[in-house]
Design a protein around this motif. Structure first.
Motif, PDB file in Angstrom:
ATOM      1  N   GLY A 531      22.667  -8.614  -0.036  1.00  0.00           N
ATOM      2  CA  GLY A 531      22.197  -7.553   0.865  1.00  0.00           C
ATOM      3  C   GLY A 531      20.762  -7.814   1.268  1.00  0.00           C
ATOM      4  O   GLY A 531      19.882  -7.915   0.422  1.00  0.00           O
ATOM      5  N   VAL A 532      20.517  -7.941   2.594  1.00  0.00           N
ATOM      6  CA  VAL A 532      19.136  -8.092   3.076  1.00  0.00           C
ATOM      7  C   VAL A 532      18.575  -6.689   3.315  1.00  0.00           C
ATOM      8  O   VAL A 532      19.123  -5.933   4.109  1.00  0.00           O
ATOM      9  CB  VAL A 532      19.100  -8.907   4.388  1.00  0.00           C
ATOM     10  CG1 VAL A 532      17.683  -8.970   4.934  1.00  0.00           C
ATOM     11  CG2 VAL A 532      19.657 -10.301   4.161  1.00  0.00           C
ATOM     12  N   ALA A 533      17.492  -6.356   2.585  1.00  0.00           N
ATOM     13  CA  ALA A 533      16.890  -5.030   2.733  1.00  0.00           C
ATOM     14  C   ALA A 533      15.908  -5.055   3.900  1.00  0.00           C
ATOM     15  O   ALA A 533      15.096  -5.968   4.013  1.00  0.00           O
ATOM     16  CB  ALA A 533      16.162  -4.649   1.451  1.00  0.00           C
ATOM     17  N   VAL A 534      16.023  -4.044   4.785  1.00  0.00           N
ATOM     18  CA  VAL A 534      15.093  -3.922   5.916  1.00  0.00           C
ATOM     19  C   VAL A 534      14.305  -2.632   5.701  1.00  0.00           C
ATOM     20  O   VAL A 534      14.895  -1.563   5.524  1.00  0.00           O
ATOM     21  CB  VAL A 534      15.867  -3.876   7.248  1.00  0.00           C
ATOM     22  CG1 VAL A 534      14.913  -3.722   8.421  1.00  0.00           C
ATOM     23  CG2 VAL A 534      16.718  -5.125   7.402  1.00  0.00           C
ATOM     24  N   SER A 535      12.967  -2.771   5.670  1.00  0.00           N
ATOM     25  CA  SER A 535      12.158  -1.564   5.396  1.00  0.00           C
ATOM     26  C   SER A 535      12.073  -0.694   6.644  1.00  0.00           C
ATOM     27  O   SER A 535      12.391  -1.132   7.753  1.00  0.00           O
ATOM     28  CB  SER A 535      10.758  -1.975   4.952  1.00  0.00           C
ATOM     29  OG  SER A 535      10.087  -2.565   6.050  1.00  0.00           O
ATOM     30  N   LYS A 536      11.589   0.554   6.464  1.00  0.00           N
ATOM     31  CA  LYS A 536      11.497   1.487   7.593  1.00  0.00           C
ATOM     32  C   LYS A 536      10.534   0.955   8.645  1.00  0.00           C
ATOM     33  O   LYS A 536      10.797   1.044   9.836  1.00  0.00           O
ATOM     34  CB  LYS A 536      11.035   2.851   7.074  1.00  0.00           C
ATOM     35  CG  LYS A 536      12.087   3.493   6.182  1.00  0.00           C
ATOM     36  CD  LYS A 536      11.593   4.774   5.536  1.00  0.00           C
ATOM     37  CE  LYS A 536      12.703   5.363   4.668  1.00  0.00           C
ATOM     38  NZ  LYS A 536      12.227   6.461   3.834  1.00  0.00           N
ATOM     39  N   ILE A 537       9.442   0.357   8.181  1.00  0.00           N
ATOM     40  CA  ILE A 537       8.459  -0.153   9.145  1.00  0.00           C
ATOM     41  C   ILE A 537       9.020  -1.382   9.865  1.00  0.00           C
ATOM     42  O   ILE A 537       8.842  -1.540  11.081  1.00  0.00           O
ATOM     43  CB  ILE A 537       7.100  -0.458   8.451  1.00  0.00           C
ATOM     44  CG1 ILE A 537       6.014  -0.760   9.492  1.00  0.00           C
ATOM     45  CG2 ILE A 537       7.187  -1.600   7.475  1.00  0.00           C
ATOM     46  CD1 ILE A 537       5.524   0.448  10.221  1.00  0.00           C
ATOM     47  N   SER A 538       9.766  -2.249   9.128  1.00  0.00           N
ATOM     48  CA  SER A 538      10.383  -3.419   9.787  1.00  0.00           C
ATOM     49  C   SER A 538      11.377  -2.962  10.842  1.00  0.00           C
ATOM     50  O   SER A 538      11.433  -3.516  11.940  1.00  0.00           O
ATOM     51  CB  SER A 538      11.117  -4.273   8.770  1.00  0.00           C
ATOM     52  OG  SER A 538      10.241  -4.796   7.813  1.00  0.00           O
ATOM     53  N   MET A 539      12.190  -1.984  10.486  1.00  0.00           N
ATOM     54  CA  MET A 539      13.218  -1.496  11.416  1.00  0.00           C
ATOM     55  C   MET A 539      12.555  -0.998  12.701  1.00  0.00           C
ATOM     56  O   MET A 539      12.976  -1.351  13.812  1.00  0.00           O
ATOM     57  CB  MET A 539      14.012  -0.369  10.737  1.00  0.00           C
ATOM     58  CG  MET A 539      15.019   0.305  11.631  1.00  0.00           C
ATOM     59  SD  MET A 539      16.120   1.401  10.708  1.00  0.00           S
ATOM     60  CE  MET A 539      15.018   2.769  10.342  1.00  0.00           C
TER      61      MET A 539
END
Length: 1587
Positions: A531-539
């Motif tokens: 699972g690749v985690a995407v942070s809120k700021i990255s999104m």
């Protein structure tokens, strides 16, 4: 379309339908342009007004030369059907079409050119031989294999039903169908053109008599048998050993009842039927073509390195540019109204633009189903967020906390539910993990999804009611536990189940921070799903960067054809679209299948500004566009091609533009992009200005690419790769190119490397996997000196590429598709493209091809697996495979290891219908692929084998060797048994005073003496299958029966003293009586195994041969056997008129002979011992009276046998030690022998063991075949036997009688299995004897337990012994063969110099003993051979002692154990028979070692045997499973022999269980097997000829 002079609308309807069908055939690539024109002309011929030069070609379809127009679909989906009329008509055609990801006219042309080049050097590959049953299923199965998946159903079920009935109807009517079937229905298909040479048209449909004789004759006919050297194709050394023919001429071909005219003799004098040998000859001819890299002069005798190290080629292109400078994207602009978080954007539009459409969903027909407005999306997401946080569980113990991970399980056809669930999770601050809907418990890759859920700690899944109903359930209605998944709680999110939030509840929407927003799944090359985690700021930053790059405006319309759960479909179609209040129209996969034009129609209807597609969607739309005249695509400002980074996307983009430019599509709007799960969007082409020149293409040399450098292709246009750019990198990002392997060193400007990105808009980690994360997300590039270029970490994208002029990014492949073969890189996609360009129409089903590599023998090997069309013929498939070989060899300069074709629809699928590569590879390696055709090419692609060993001339004399050993402190290897005392046991002599010291020289006198002194002592008890004693013999009874036989012989036989008499009896007491009857009469008995009444053709010729060779004057036998010898059945195999006198001994008159013969000296012959060795050599040895009595005495001393003892014998009594124990030993020692004929065990398995238990036997003797029967048959029944009271604790020694290396695995498993029945682990041991000396070792009562050592197999091949630790790689366990018998001396000798060897050195075992045989009995009296084997002297050391050569290799090792006298014990280890060894590549192999590896490789291999033929290694494996597993074994067998023995298998033969002939001692008759194979008598299931 109007044709000149023909009004199509005026044609009759059926002609119009036929024309429509033809058009469709052409468009799907089922017919060539030429064929199309021919058929079309034929149809229209009668309607054409006669005009000069009529052009019937299609004006609007561009065709590549020699290839199909535009075959359809990708693995991800089926071809579209055009108009309904033609769909109705074409329902019976199977869609044979290429995968359009890889379509390229230029490449097709290149491949055809490469093949044409090969066609000139005609190369005939032998076609595999296949039993019909292995691939003819019932017609229904053949036509349509069941399709398992629902998400990727390849065709509508209606279409499939129609197809099935139509195919059946067609096949049942067409005469070809039946003709082909009947032609091929012989037991093994000698397919009409089993030697198809490529590109030749096949003219004759009927099998022709093959001109094998002439082919083979060139090579073999003139070679003389004595010194024939078969052509050596595997090594460059001249062969040294001339193949010796060991069978007497009488044997040749006798057992085969065939006329000699139909055969021809090969070099080895083996009768050969033409077919097999023709194929092998073809294989040899093929292999004689030089391998690409020549094997360099390498490999010294003592070198421990195995593998050839390839020397770098000086002509390899090297990168020459300067070091690359990191590339910066444009700055990310700041727009005032961009929201602080994505949820804030949704809140804003939900409040201010509630009526604005957010998402339109289509139904299966492509019509809008419902539209979700921003207001609805906001309110439903809010309800879901409230429900998740407050309504699951209790107030004090909520089920979900913010930050928990939740799986989203929604089908692609329901994007609305998914949107609500995704935004609901964001609002509730739980982390959504979108995954595919699991279709079945054993779904391809479900275990890996389980790994993802586990590593992310997911225990709750959101789904829709409809989806939940469709999930597989257990009988009590619960959802099944999917393989590898954690326990899941399922929550349905349909609106009716959601709760309206209370007035005072508001979601918490913080400003975007570094907490994880969502997790996107990604499968690695090994198949692990992470699972690749995407942070809120990255999104948020990613959405901003996409908005800037794509210039999105508020209120635009976007058509999305991609999966909205991940990748571009999620980033553009769900996230960025909401940020910019875009109206998204989603076209699900199911709609595309039914109506491929649907997305183009949606663009046209909604005047969409942006469309998001893959190459396959471009291709399908292009295929179906003929129906659409009025489509207008001028509204599109951006056509984003999601898989534009695939080099093979160029042609789809070009072709689509070609067709739709006339419909308003502007060339500059096509925007390929490059993405990766870790870095999200890497680069995207911005739409160009109207009329600006289009970006240039890179035309690269594939050879350069394989070495990782960029070279513009100039010389060979066949091996060029055309690549389009994917635009510039994303705003706010920084990009480098680093070396894909080793430390992340910056590449040079002309070097291919992995793209790494530093950006705020990328993934942050693999969730829950910190170790892997570091290597991917925290890479700091280094310069040439190895120093880091800065502090900032980059993320690896998994994309391979380079930066072109103007900072444009070019991608040439992916790390996960990278195949590293011999230091060169090849891309799986490129190989798929080449394979598809080789006329796939006839063979490959829907272009479904998988390419992967497996590691075998220190290098990657390329494997191609394709699905075969149900209607493809054997010849087509084989021809396609051989052409693919040539094309890939020619274009990519790389050899393929294996090509396999599997039935259509049987490869594991990914959720979207593509091929699941990892599962396919797993199935291949585990033998679960079940191919229907396979071609292995190890000879061409394995180029790192060590150089064949050159045998060094023996310069060092034996004396120097001896001195060398002494200097090295090695003692000479010899072992001596204890003394043979002269006097018998003193007590008995004192008591009876009747046993003169010389009497023990003659057994006949021993029997007379026992009959007088102890007449009622029972010597023999014979048991039947029920364990009942059917016959017993006391000393007196045996003596009297022998006398009766003597009297009859003297009366009826007309014999002279010393004549040979054959004893033909089943195992029993009659045989023993007849033997002593002969001794009393002064004739020489020869015991022969009687022929098998059910198999006279195979067994009677051997009997006849022994009778002829021994010049027998008379045959003693039983009445039933006499009738068989004279029967009509026997006459079919042998000449029954020339039998010697036959006497049956069943009912003899009571007569006593006038006198009993006494030999004048003990050196006279007592009997002849005939035996057929495993190499098919028949040898008879002469046993003198002195040898017989010393042998019996030796056994008596070793096993402490006295008249009070009982032993049980379960052996064949016809030769060797088995005969001695059965007939001679009891008479000499006086013990009682319980005789169990081994044949009785077949009807009553526990007979032997229950006898041991019932009679409380201490010593028993058996053969390996008996032990194997018990292990396999009774191993699982020990509990039942124990319950019946079976107890083996009485057994002190159980000796296996054999003439081979001890079978350690068998004896150990026997001991372990029956340990529960009280069998002591120390009880089982082995004996060893040979032809020259029937018994050298036997584990007696006094010696130490047999010891086991581990030797290095590599050294053994070099004729050396290297002792290693247990468990060392390539180690072979060897068990001592038993204690040396009294009176025996054994020494180890170098067979070449005949000098003695040191301790732990491998050499030939020589024996000196009073009970050695006195010579071979031969009709020709070959004295030289005899002297060589029986009376040999050492060339140095002890010149006076006479030794006998056993013909076995072994070594002696002094152990730490003490023997009876308190000296250190010398153990003899037998390695194997010299006659059986295979000399390959200058090394010596023992067949049993290769067979052990082969039998271990797959659960369905019951038994295996190997032999060589003209330096090809042939492996025969018995298949115990179903026939569909037969072809799975071919790669597994090839792999294991290459890995463990460094040999390439030439031919793999898969046969039924029981085909490998095994003699009574349990030894494989490899030479008989070889003869049967070459005479084509095995009826194999499959024969694979490895290239």
């Amino acid at each position: 379309m109007a044709d000149r002079g023909v009004d199509l609308s005026a044609l009759p309807k059926e002609v119009r339908d036929q024309l429509a069908e033809l058009d469709l055939e052409l468009s799907e690539g089922d017919i060539t342009q030429k064929g199309y024109e021919k058929k079309r002309a034929k149809l229209l011929a009668s309607y054409i007004p006669h005009l000069p030069s009529v052009d019937l070609s299609l004006p609007d379809v561009q065709l590549s030369p020699g290839h199909s127009a535009d075959p359809s679909p990708s693995p991800e989906a089926p071809g579209p059907s055009s108009s309904s009329a033609s769909r109705h008509h074409r329902s019976h055609r199977s869609g044979g079409a290429r995968d359009e990801r890889y379509r390229s006219d230029i490449h097709t042309e290149a491949v055809q050119a490469a093949l044409a080049k090969h066609k000139e050097q005609k190369m005939a590959l032998p076609m595999p031989t296949k039993r019909r049953s292995a691939f003819v299923q019932s017609p229904i199965d053949t036509c349509t294999p069941p399709d398992t998946s629902s998400a990727s159903e390849d065709e509508g079920s209606l279409r499939r039903k129609a197809a099935l009935s139509a195919v059946l109807a067609q096949s049942l009517q067409s005469p070809d169908y039946w003709i082909n079937r009947s032609v091929q229905s012989s037991s093994t298909s000698s397919s009409a053109s089993s030697t198809l040479s490529h590109g030749e048209p096949k003219t004759q449909p009927h099998p022709q008599p093959q001109p094998a004789v002439s082919l083979l004759a060139d090579v073999l006919a003139h070679t003389r048998i004595e010194n024939s050297v078969p052509p050596d194709v595997t090594s460059s050394t001249p062969q040294e050993r001339g193949s010796r023919v060991d069978l007497p001429p009488a044997v040749r071909g006798m057992s085969r009842g065939q006329s000699r005219s139909s055969m021809l003799d090969t070099a080895d004098g083996v009768p050969v039927n033409s077919r097999v040998s023709t194929k092998i000859q073809q294989l040899l001819n093929t292999l004689k073509r030089p391998k690409r890299p020549p094997l360099s002069e390498f490999f010294l005798d003592d070198a421990e390195e195995i593998v050839e190290v390839p020397q770098p080629d000086p002509n390899t292109p090297k990168p020459e540019g300067r070091q690359i400078i990191p590339v910066k994207g444009e700055p990310l602009g700041v727009v005032s109204n961009w929201p602080p978080a994505l949820q804030a954007a949704l809140a804003r539009w939900g409040a201010t633009q509630a009526k604005s459409p957010a998402l339109t969903v289509l139904d299966v027909t492509g019509k809008p189903l419902y539209t979700l407005t921003y207001g609805k999306l906001w309110s439903r997401s809010l309800k879901l967020a409230y429900t998740l946080l407050n309504k699951l569980g209790t107030k004090t113990e909520p089920v979900l906390q913010p930050g928990d991970r939740v799986a989203l399980v929604y089908p692609n056809s329901d994007p609305g539910m998914f949107w609500v669930a995704f935004y609901g999770c964001l609002l509730a601050e739980v982390i959504p993990v979108p995954i595919e809907v699991p279709l079945s418990k054993q779904d391809a890759g479900s275990q890996q999804i389980g790994f993802l859920l586990g590593s992310c700690g997911v225990s709750l899944a959101l789904t829709s009611e409809v989806c939940l109903k469709g999930l597989p359930k257990t009988p009590n209605g619960e959802i099944v536990q999917f393989k590898g998944w954690p326990r899941m709680k399922w929550v349905v999110t349909d609106t009716k189940y959601l709760t309206k939030p209370s007035k005072d509840w508001q979601p918490h929407i913080p400003t975007a921070n570094t907490d994880t927003a969502y997790i996107e799944y990604k499968a690695s090359k090994e198949g692990t799903v992470m699972g690749v985690a995407v942070s809120k700021i990255s999104m948020l930053t990613h959405c901003q960067a996409l908005t800037q790059a794509c210039n999105y405006c508020e209120g635009e319309t976007l058509v999305n054809v991609l999966d909205c759960k991940k990748d571009m479909g999620l980033w553009h179609g769900v996230l960025t679209s909401v940020m910019n209040r875009i109206h998204t129209i989603t076209v699900p996969y199911a709609v595309m299948k039914a109506c491929p034009m649907s997305w183009v129609q949606r663009v046209h209807i909604h005047k969409a500004r942006v469309a998001l597609v893959k190459c396959r969607d471009l291709h399908w739309a292009m295929m179906a566009h003929k129906d659409q005249r009025d489509t207008n695509l001028s509204s599109i400002r951006m056509l984003i091609v999601a898989d534009g980074a695939n080099p093979w996307s160029v042609s789809s983009c070009d072709a689509f533009l070609n067709v739709f430019q006339s419909h308003g599509l502007k060339p500059e709007v096509i925007c390929p992009c490059a993405t990766s799960p870790e870095a999200l969007t890497v680069a995207i082409r911005r739409p160009g200005a109207r009329g600006a020149p289009l970006p240039a293409r890179a035309i690269l040399s594939m050879g350069g690419l394989s070495h990782g450098v960029i070279r513009v292709n100039t010389e060979d246009k066949n091996s060029a790769l055309t690549v389009q750019d994917v635009g510039h990198i994303m705003p706010g990002a920084l990009m480098c190119i680093v070396k894909p392997d080793g430390p992340p060193q910056l590449c040079k400007t002309d070097e291919i490397g992995e793209i790494v990105i530093n950006s705020r808009a990328g993934g942050t980690m693999y969730y829950g996997l910190p170790g892997v994360t570091k290597n991917t997300f925290e890479v700091i590039p280094v310069n040439q000196a190895g120093a880091p270029i800065g502090e900032i970490p980059f993320s690896r994208t998994g994309l391979l590429g380079f930066v072109g002029p103007g900072s444009l990014v070019f991608v040439v492949g992916k790390i996960e598709g990278l195949l590293m073969v011999s230091g060169r890189r090849h891309n799986a996609d490129d190989l798929v493209a080449t394979a598809l360009a080789v006329e796939p129409v006839k063979t490959v089903y829907r272009g479904r091809i998988a390419v992967f590599s497996v590691t075998v023998f220190y290098d990657e090997r390329i494997v191609i697996v394709a699905e075969q069309r149900p209607d493809a013929s054997e010849e087509d498939s084989f021809q396609w495979m051989s052409r693919v070989l040539q094309a890939i060899d020619s274009i990519h300069q790389v050899g393929l290891y294996c090509l396999a074709l599997v039935p259509a629809n049987t490869l594991p699928k990914t959720p979207l219908g593509g091929i699941h590569i990892c599962e396919t590879k797993q199935n291949f390696l585990e033998g679960n692929l079940h191919p229907c055709n396979i071609l292995m090419c190890p000879h061409t692609c394995v180029t790192n084998l060590p150089k064949p060993r050159q045998k060094q001339p023996v310069d060092v004399g034996p004396a120097s060797m001896l001195v060398g050993n002494l200097v090295a402190g090695k003692r000479i290897a010899q072992a001596i048994g204890r003394e043979l005392g002269v006097v018998e046991d003193q007590d008995l002599i004192r008591k009876l005073c009747m046993w003169p010291t010389m009497m023990h020289q003659f057994l006949s006198e021993a029997l007379q003496w026992r009959a007088q002194t102890d007449p009622d002592h029972v010597l023999y008890v014979l048991l039947n299958a029920k364990g009942v004693a059917v016959c017993t013999a006391t000393c007196a009874q045996l003596h009297k029966r022998a006398e009766k036989i003597t009297a009859t012989l003297m009366e009826r036989g007309g014999l002279n003293t010393g004549d040979n008499v054959v004893l033909l009896y089943p195992p029993g007491i009659d045989l023993i009586a007849a033997f002593y009857g002969c001794l009393y009469a002064g004739v020489i008995p020869v015991t022969v195994r009687p022929p098998h009444p059910q198999n006279l053709a195979a067994t009677l010729p051997t009997v006849r041969m022994i009778i002829d060779v021994s010049k027998a004057a008379c045959i003693l036998t039983t009445q039933p056997l006499m009738r068989i010898l004279r029967s009509r059945e026997a006459a079919a195999s042998v000449n029954i008129k020339t039998w010697p006198t036959i006497i049956d001994t069943d009912d003899l008159p009571r007569k006593r002979p006038p006198h009993i013969y006494k030999p004048p000296t003990a050196e006279m012959l007592a009997y002849l011992d005939f035996s057929v060795s495993t190499t098919g050599m028949l040898t008879g040895v002469k046993m003198s009276h002195a040898a017989v009595s010393t042998l019996c005495r030796s056994i008596k001393l070793q096993c402490e046998l006295y008249s009070s003892r009982q032993i049980a014998i379960c052996l064949d009594p016809y030769c060797g030690l088995g005969f001695v124990l059965w007939c001679l030993s009891s008479v000499y020692s006086g013990h009682q022998s319980i005789l169990i004929p081994p044949l009785e065990l077949e009807s009553s398995l526990p007979l032997w063991l229950s006898t041991l238990s019932q009679y409380k036997i201490r010593d028993t003797f058996c053969s390996y075949s008996v032990m194997e029967l018990c292990t396999k048959g009774l191993g699982t029944q020990t509990e039942i036997l124990k319950a019946r009271g079976l107890n083996l604790s009485c057994v002190r020694s159980c000796v296996v009688i054999a003439e081979e290396r001890p079978r350690l695995a068998l004896t150990q498993s026997f001991s372990k299995l029956f340990k529960d029945l009280g069998l002591s682990l120390r009880a089982v041991s082995t004996a060893f004897g040979s032809r020259v000396n029937l018994a050298m070792c036997m584990q007696g009562t006094a010696g130490p337990d047999p010891s086991t050592v581990f030797v290095d197999m590599k050294s053994l091949r070099h004729d050396r012994v290297r002792l290693v630790e247990r468990g060392a790689p390539q180690s072979l366990p060897l068990m001592e063969s038993g204690t040396i018998l009294p009176g025996v001396r054994v020494i180890i000798v170098n067979p070449e110099t005949r000098g003695p060897l040191g301790d732990s050195h491998l050499g030939e075992i020589w024996v000196n003993s009073p009970h050695s045989a006195s010579g071979y009995y031969t009709i020709y009296g070959e004295e030289s051979l005899q002297a060589d084997h029986f009376n040999t002297r050492l060339s140095f050391g002890e010149p006076h002692t006479l030794w006998a050569r056993t013909g076995y290799l072994g070594f002696i090792k002094r152990t730490e154990l003490l023997d009876a006298n308190g000296d250190r014990h010398d153990a003899l280890f037998v390695v194997g028979s010299l006659d059986e060894t295979l000399e390959l590549r200058g090394l010596r192999y023992h067949p049993i070692d290769i067979e052990t590896s082969v039998s271990r490789t797959h659960r369905s291999i019951a038994e295996s045997a190997v032999f060589t033929w003209t330096n090809l290694l042939v492996v025969v494996a018995e298949l115990s499973g179903s026939e569909q597993e037969a072809l799975d074994l071919v790669p597994l067998v090839t792999n294991v022999v290459l890995e463990e023995h460094h040999l390439i298998v030439g031919v793999v033969v898969i046969v039924d269980p029981g085909v490998i002939p095994i003699n009574s001692r349990g030894e494989k008759q490899r030479m008989h097997l070889r003869d049967s194979f070459l005479a084509d008598q095995l009826d194999p299931i499959y024969v694979a000829y490895n290239m």
